[in-house]
Design a protein around this motif. Structure first.
Motif, PDB file in Angstrom:
ATOM      1  N   CYS A  56       3.684   6.997   1.947  1.00  0.00           N
ATOM      2  CA  CYS A  56       5.107   6.658   1.962  1.00  0.00           C
ATOM      3  C   CYS A  56       5.858   7.922   2.377  1.00  0.00           C
ATOM      4  CB  CYS A  56       5.570   6.182   0.587  1.00  0.00           C
ATOM      5  SG  CYS A  56       7.349   5.833   0.541  1.00  0.00           S
ATOM      6  N   LEU A  92       2.118   1.861  -3.521  1.00  0.00           N
ATOM      7  CA  LEU A  92       1.128   2.544  -4.361  1.00  0.00           C
ATOM      8  C   LEU A  92       1.232   4.049  -4.164  1.00  0.00           C
ATOM      9  CD1 LEU A  92      -1.252   2.673  -6.297  1.00  0.00           C
ATOM     10  CD2 LEU A  92      -2.777   2.230  -4.324  1.00  0.00           C
ATOM     11  N   ASP A  93       1.295   4.491  -2.920  1.00  0.00           N
ATOM     12  CA  ASP A  93       1.430   5.922  -2.649  1.00  0.00           C
ATOM     13  C   ASP A  93       2.741   6.457  -3.225  1.00  0.00           C
ATOM     14  OD1 ASP A  93       0.550   8.424  -1.213  1.00  0.00           O
ATOM     15  OD2 ASP A  93       2.484   8.080  -0.225  1.00  0.00           O
ATOM     16  N   GLU A 150       2.231   6.996  -6.875  1.00  0.00           N
ATOM     17  CA  GLU A 150       1.313   8.109  -7.122  1.00  0.00           C
ATOM     18  C   GLU A 150       2.002   9.453  -6.865  1.00  0.00           C
ATOM     19  OE1 GLU A 150      -2.954   5.887  -6.234  1.00  0.00           O
ATOM     20  OE2 GLU A 150      -1.916   6.858  -4.566  1.00  0.00           O
ATOM     21  N   LYS A 162      -1.841  -1.468  -8.062  1.00  0.00           N
ATOM     22  CA  LYS A 162      -3.286  -1.531  -7.785  1.00  0.00           C
ATOM     23  C   LYS A 162      -3.819  -2.932  -8.061  1.00  0.00           C
ATOM     24  CE  LYS A 162      -4.815   3.238  -8.339  1.00  0.00           C
ATOM     25  NZ  LYS A 162      -5.609   4.183  -9.152  1.00  0.00           N
ATOM     26  N   ASP A 165      -6.414   0.434  -0.126  1.00  0.00           N
ATOM     27  CA  ASP A 165      -6.124   1.865  -0.158  1.00  0.00           C
ATOM     28  C   ASP A 165      -4.620   2.091   0.031  1.00  0.00           C
ATOM     29  OD1 ASP A 165      -8.809   2.474  -0.387  1.00  0.00           O
ATOM     30  OD2 ASP A 165      -9.092   2.671   1.772  1.00  0.00           O
ATOM     31  N   SER A 166      -4.132   3.169  -0.573  1.00  0.00           N
ATOM     32  CA  SER A 166      -2.719   3.471  -0.388  1.00  0.00           C
ATOM     33  C   SER A 166      -2.485   3.962   1.031  1.00  0.00           C
ATOM     34  CB  SER A 166      -2.255   4.529  -1.393  1.00  0.00           C
ATOM     35  OG  SER A 166      -2.860   5.769  -1.130  1.00  0.00           O
ATOM     36  N   ARG A 207       0.837  -1.204   0.000  1.00  0.00           N
ATOM     37  CA  ARG A 207       0.000   0.000   0.000  1.00  0.00           C
ATOM     38  C   ARG A 207       0.875   1.258   0.000  1.00  0.00           C
ATOM     39  NH1 ARG A 207      -2.667  -2.700   4.092  1.00  0.00           N
ATOM     40  NH2 ARG A 207      -2.479  -0.970   5.552  1.00  0.00           N
ATOM     41  N   LYS A 208       2.007   1.206   0.683  1.00  0.00           N
ATOM     42  CA  LYS A 208       2.949   2.333   0.649  1.00  0.00           C
ATOM     43  C   LYS A 208       3.565   2.473  -0.745  1.00  0.00           C
ATOM     44  CE  LYS A 208       4.318   2.249   5.513  1.00  0.00           C
ATOM     45  NZ  LYS A 208       5.461   2.016   6.423  1.00  0.00           N
TER      46      LYS A 208
END
Length: 169
Positions: free
Chosen positions: A78, A23-24, A27, A64, A74-75, A20-21
């Motif tokens: 980070c 992904l952030d 982004e 994702k 959910d992200s 999830r980190k």
């Protein structure tokens, strides 16, 4: 400061949390790269950043997809990439000479790449330990993209750093 603990008990929970980190991380990079492209004066550097932006957009989709198999997809922030992006933004504001700015942007880009290499190398290894072979393959492909981006930046740096040093002499 974190108020509540994630209370991670297993490698699977740790893997999910770090994914999830990731992904952030991707982004945030997708948001930061357009400014780095815009502020770069060297054509090859612009191209390297543009190429990595396209890869990062694909990485967002890949991460994702990996997360879609989880209950919580959910992200999660980070903090490392947030700090590196903030440092890069500060440097962009502080440096006026285009040659020096290109050198600084390469340095900022490589700091991000090195963190991504560490993150995806770790996640790939954890996925393999967890028997998530398909995840490990996806993560290895992302890892290879990050290593390639770092190599491109190193090649550009060899020339750009020398050019900036020659101007200062």
């Amino acid at each position: 400061m974190k108020i509540f603990s994630a209370n991670l008990q297993t490698l699977q929970e740790l893997y999910n949390n770090e994914l999830r980190k990731a992904l952030d991380l991707e982004e945030q990079i997708v948001k930061a790269l357009p400014t780095m492209i815009e502020k770069s004066s060297d054509t090859q550097l612009k191209q390297a950043f543009q190429s990595h932006l396209q890869e990062s957009e694909l990485h967002v989709d890949k991460v994702k997809q990996l997360l879609s198999q989880q209950e919580d997809s959910d992200s999660q922030t980070c903090k490392v990439i947030h700090a590196l992006v903030t440092e890069a933004q500060d440097t962009i504001k502080d440096v006026n000479d285009p040659d020096v700015l290109d050198v600084a942007l390469i340095g900022a880009g490589q700091q991000v790449e090195h963190h991504e290499i560490a993150v995806y190398g770790t996640l790939k290894n954890w996925a393999a330990l967890l028997g998530r072979t398909q995840d490990a393959q996806v993560l290895e492909s992302i890892l290879n993209d990050e290593k390639h981006a770092d190599k491109l930046l190193s090649q550009v740096a060899d020339r750009v750093n020398s050019d900036a040093a020659a101007v200062a002499a």
